[in-house]
Design a protein around this motif. Structure first.
Motif, PDB file in Angstrom:
ATOM      1  N   ALA A 168      36.687 -19.906  -0.635  1.00  8.73           N
ATOM      2  CA  ALA A 168      37.632 -20.178   0.456  1.00  8.73           C
ATOM      3  C   ALA A 168      38.134 -18.873   1.062  1.00  8.73           C
ATOM      4  N   VAL A 169      37.204 -18.095   1.598  1.00 11.14           N
ATOM      5  CA  VAL A 169      37.546 -16.819   2.237  1.00 11.14           C
ATOM      6  C   VAL A 169      36.843 -16.761   3.590  1.00 11.14           C
ATOM      7  N   THR A 170      37.316 -15.856   4.447  1.00 11.21           N
ATOM      8  CA  THR A 170      36.788 -15.794   5.821  1.00 11.21           C
ATOM      9  C   THR A 170      35.632 -14.816   5.973  1.00 11.21           C
ATOM     10  N   GLU A 171      35.630 -13.742   5.220  1.00 10.55           N
ATOM     11  CA  GLU A 171      34.646 -12.677   5.424  1.00 10.55           C
ATOM     12  C   GLU A 171      33.644 -12.666   4.277  1.00 10.55           C
ATOM     13  N   LEU A 172      32.414 -13.072   4.579  1.00 10.46           N
ATOM     14  CA  LEU A 172      31.343 -13.136   3.571  1.00 10.46           C
ATOM     15  C   LEU A 172      30.073 -12.515   4.136  1.00 10.46           C
ATOM     16  N   LYS A 173      29.333 -11.874   3.244  1.00 15.75           N
ATOM     17  CA  LYS A 173      28.047 -11.315   3.639  1.00 15.75           C
ATOM     18  C   LYS A 173      27.183 -11.209   2.393  1.00 15.75           C
ATOM     19  N   GLU A 174      25.898 -11.450   2.539  1.00 14.28           N
ATOM     20  CA  GLU A 174      25.006 -11.291   1.392  1.00 14.28           C
ATOM     21  C   GLU A 174      24.125 -10.069   1.572  1.00 14.28           C
ATOM     22  N   THR A 175      23.695  -9.514   0.448  1.00 11.06           N
ATOM     23  CA  THR A 175      22.848  -8.320   0.488  1.00 11.06           C
ATOM     24  C   THR A 175      21.889  -8.346  -0.687  1.00 11.06           C
ATOM     25  N   ASP A 176      20.728  -7.726  -0.483  1.00 11.29           N
ATOM     26  CA  ASP A 176      19.774  -7.556  -1.576  1.00 11.29           C
ATOM     27  C   ASP A 176      19.630  -6.089  -1.951  1.00 11.29           C
ATOM     28  N   ASP A 177      20.567  -5.263  -1.467  1.00  9.99           N
ATOM     29  CA  ASP A 177      20.548  -3.819  -1.717  1.00  9.99           C
ATOM     30  C   ASP A 177      21.701  -3.457  -2.647  1.00  9.99           C
ATOM     31  N   LEU A 178      21.392  -2.927  -3.820  1.00  8.33           N
ATOM     32  CA  LEU A 178      22.420  -2.574  -4.792  1.00  8.33           C
ATOM     33  C   LEU A 178      23.306  -1.445  -4.264  1.00  8.33           C
ATOM     34  N   ASN A 179      22.723  -0.500  -3.521  1.00  8.49           N
ATOM     35  CA  ASN A 179      23.521   0.606  -2.985  1.00  8.49           C
ATOM     36  C   ASN A 179      24.530   0.124  -1.948  1.00  8.49           C
ATOM     37  N   GLU A 180      24.137  -0.867  -1.157  1.00  6.20           N
ATOM     38  CA  GLU A 180      25.094  -1.449  -0.200  1.00  6.20           C
ATOM     39  C   GLU A 180      26.233  -2.149  -0.934  1.00  6.20           C
ATOM     40  N   ALA A 181      25.897  -2.809  -2.032  1.00  2.92           N
ATOM     41  CA  ALA A 181      26.932  -3.464  -2.839  1.00  2.92           C
ATOM     42  C   ALA A 181      27.900  -2.437  -3.422  1.00  2.92           C
ATOM     43  N   VAL A 223      20.899 -27.871  -9.713  1.00  2.00           N
ATOM     44  CA  VAL A 223      21.979 -27.064  -9.143  1.00  2.00           C
ATOM     45  C   VAL A 223      21.611 -25.596  -9.181  1.00  2.00           C
ATOM     46  N   LYS A 224      20.928 -25.195 -10.225  1.00  2.00           N
ATOM     47  CA  LYS A 224      20.646 -23.764 -10.376  1.00  2.00           C
ATOM     48  C   LYS A 224      19.791 -23.236  -9.239  1.00  2.00           C
ATOM     49  N   SER A 225      18.884 -24.068  -8.730  1.00  2.00           N
ATOM     50  CA  SER A 225      17.993 -23.606  -7.671  1.00  2.00           C
ATOM     51  C   SER A 225      18.741 -23.380  -6.354  1.00  2.00           C
ATOM     52  N   ARG A 226      19.890 -24.022  -6.212  1.00  2.00           N
ATOM     53  CA  ARG A 226      20.652 -23.826  -4.970  1.00  2.00           C
ATOM     54  C   ARG A 226      22.069 -23.339  -5.244  1.00  2.00           C
ATOM     55  N   LEU A 227      22.285 -22.743  -6.404  1.00  2.00           N
ATOM     56  CA  LEU A 227      23.623 -22.302  -6.790  1.00  2.00           C
ATOM     57  C   LEU A 227      24.142 -21.199  -5.870  1.00  2.00           C
ATOM     58  N   PHE A 228      23.272 -20.282  -5.477  1.00  2.00           N
ATOM     59  CA  PHE A 228      23.700 -19.167  -4.628  1.00  2.00           C
ATOM     60  C   PHE A 228      24.220 -19.686  -3.289  1.00  2.00           C
ATOM     61  N   GLU A 229      23.474 -20.611  -2.675  1.00  2.00           N
ATOM     62  CA  GLU A 229      23.897 -21.160  -1.389  1.00  2.00           C
ATOM     63  C   GLU A 229      25.155 -22.008  -1.530  1.00  2.00           C
ATOM     64  N   LEU A 230      25.248 -22.787  -2.624  1.00  2.00           N
ATOM     65  CA  LEU A 230      26.450 -23.578  -2.861  1.00  2.00           C
ATOM     66  C   LEU A 230      27.675 -22.691  -2.999  1.00  2.00           C
ATOM     67  N   THR A 231      27.485 -21.585  -3.723  1.00  2.00           N
ATOM     68  CA  THR A 231      28.607 -20.658  -3.920  1.00  2.00           C
ATOM     69  C   THR A 231      29.031 -20.020  -2.612  1.00  2.00           C
ATOM     70  N   LYS A 232      28.041 -19.586  -1.830  1.00  2.00           N
ATOM     71  CA  LYS A 232      28.359 -18.852  -0.600  1.00  2.00           C
ATOM     72  C   LYS A 232      28.920 -19.766   0.482  1.00  2.00           C
TER      73      LYS A 232
END
Length: 534
Positions: free
Chosen positions: A114-127, A100-109
């Motif tokens: 249960a929300v409509t607006e999601l986006k992922e980022t690898d930039d801490l400043n954007e976060a 599960v740990k290897s795919r936890l990020f995708e499972l979570t996202k």
């Protein structure tokens, strides 16, 4: 030339490094604890930042952290549809094939939130920017990415009738300070997939959201490029109101006239976009900008299109006359009483001379004192609370005017002229144009006091020269009276029937010039037979 350039660079601060450098990309640590620690250092002494660290999973525990701002983010959405889903539903997730740990990020996202607006980022400043923009950021242990969840829920007022642009007939909704509400008001009126809303952020520290609105197959691409270029050139600490943007993107900062139209009415913006113009919505401001702007557009009210064309044409003629009177009446009074009293009928000249008997000041000082007094009353009425403002405006004007006449400081005819000037300025729909005429009024008074009617003529000639050379994003400010076709005059001083508005304005140089099908001005109908005439 080199010395002058160096002086100007020092004056503009161009010889030093930029004091505000834009944030560079920063990596997100894979360890959740390190991510939270980094954010706590950045948000030190920011007590409204909420940190929620928790673990999910039953057989294995996986650390997660959720960060948001108290008061700006929707707590109900976070509690019921994010935390509850993660802390309870995610516990039922069992290992299946790979860990599960290897795919936890995708499972979570993809499967848990249960929300409509999601986006992922690898930039801490954007976060960080997303957190400050009222979104919620979720960190998952073991991943150098973060999930940005749309949870904006800041305090906002409901739509209300615009205060500065009231109409007798037409919609009563107006823009508010929330950008997304404002885009929805315009989108509701233009249900076309070619209607585009491009969003960007301006301001190094404020990071204010800005939306550029246009119809892709209509807008002039050169004008659109100019708008984006000028917005991208803005490098300032913060944008607190759309007035900042208006002043930073206009063509001539020294002109007293606005080269960008500002409005509180969604129907005005929708009509302008359908015509081929561009709207600019700035967060935290109820005033939306429209470019390009022309002087004739600033004299037009959206209500003109909701009434019959004869009524609208009459009202536009009155507006034009009021605009001319608003900055020429005091100057004409000064010129006639001081230099050319012989151009008016003798009885009228004697009446004016009789009313000025006992007034110790020349006409220029008399007019200047009254105009300054009216400007003081106007500003006092704006700054005071509404009930007091109305009282000050009415009572102050009557009392001060009567007292000034009784004390022989000004003549009764001067009070009438100043009153007509003020009333005329209120008829102009656009407040920016009214302010420009208020400034020009004093300049024209000085010309009239020195050269009489010749001074007024000289001042008007200089004004016309300025207006002819003035442009708004490449469009002549006096269009359609210059650089345009005869058909554009159908919607200028006189408003022709709407059925004749087949083409969009030529001076905008839009891509799609035709906006409606040609139709006859009169539908012939045989009422006796109940059939259309052949």
């Amino acid at each position: 030339m080199g010395i002058f350039d160096n002086i100007m660079k020092k004056f503009n601060g161009e010889d030093t490094k930029k004091s505000k450098e834009r944030d560079e990309k920063a990596a997100i640590p894979k360890d959740v604890e390190k991510s939270v620690k980094a954010l706590k250092e950045i948000f030190m002494d920011c007590d409204d930042i909420v940190y929620r660290e928790f673990s999910v999973g039953e057989e294995q525990e996986f650390k997660m952290a959720l960060i948001c701002i108290d008061g700006l983010s929707d707590k109900m959405l976070i509690n019921d549809f994010i935390l509850e889903e993660l802390m309870h539903a995610a516990r039922d997730t069992k290992p299946n094939g790979e860990s599960v740990k290897s795919r936890l990020f995708e499972l979570t996202k993809r499967g848990t939130l249960a929300v409509t607006e999601l986006k992922e980022t690898d930039d801490l400043n954007e976060a960080i920017t997303s957190i400050l923009s009222a979104d919620t950021v979720l960190f998952v242990d073991g991943y150098d990415k973060a999930i940005i969840i749309g949870t904006k829920m800041w305090p906002a007022r409901n739509t209300s009738e615009p205060k500065a642009e009231g109409v007798v007939r037409g919609p009563s909704d107006g823009f508010v300070e929330t950008m997304r509400f404002n885009t929805a008001l315009v989108r509701r009126r233009i249900r076309d997939p070619r209607f585009k809303i491009k969003q960007k952020r301006v301001g190094v520290r404020s990071k204010t959201d800005i939306a550029v609105l246009y119809i892709d197959d209509i807008v002039n691409k050169d004008v659109l490029k100019r708008v984006f270029d000028r917005l991208n050139d803005i490098d300032i600490d913060g944008i607190l109101e759309s007035g900042y943007i208006e002043q930073l993107i206009e063509d001539n900062v020294f002109s007293p006239f606005p080269q960008v139209q500002a409005t509180e009415r969604p129907d005005t913006v929708a009509a302008a976009i359908l015509e081929g113009r561009i709207g600019i919505i700035v967060d935290n401001s109820p005033f939306v900008l429209i470019v390009p702007a022309t002087l004739s557009n600033l004299f037009i009210s959206i209500e003109d299109y909701y009434q019959r064309w004869l009524v609208s044409s009459l009202v536009r003629g009155i507006r034009l006359a009021a605009g001319i009177m608003s900055f020429t009446l005091p100057s004409l009074y000064i010129a006639i009483t001081s230099y050319q009293p012989d151009i008016i009928p003798t009885r009228f000249a004697l009446a004016i001379a009789g009313s000025r008997e006992g007034v110790p000041f020349p006409a220029f000082i008399e007019a200047f004192l009254m105009e300054i007094t009216l400007e003081l009353l106007r500003e006092a009425g704006v700054r005071l609370p509404d009930p007091l403002g109305a009282t000050i405006g009415i009572v102050g004007g009557i009392v001060i005017g009567q007292a000034a006449v009784t004390a022989k400081i000004v003549s009764p005819i001067m009070v009438i002229i100043v009153s007509l000037t003020t009333i005329s300025s209120f008829i102009i729909p656009n407040y920016g144009v009214t302010t420009g005429f208020r400034i020009l009024k004093f300049g024209l008074m000085i010309f009239a006091s020195v050269l009489g009617l010749y001074g007024i003529m000289l001042g008007i000639i200089l004004l016309l020269i300025h207006l002819v050379n003035l442009k708004s994003f490449g469009v002549p400010y006096l269009a359609p009276f210059v650089s345009s076709k005869a058909r554009d005059f159908k919607d200028s001083v006189v408003r022709f029937p709407i059925s004749t508005f087949i083409y969009r304005p030529e001076y905008l140089h839009v891509n799609n010039k035709k906006r409606m099908k040609k139709m006859s001005l009169r539908n012939k109908y045989d009422y006796s037979s109940g059939r259309n005439e052949e």
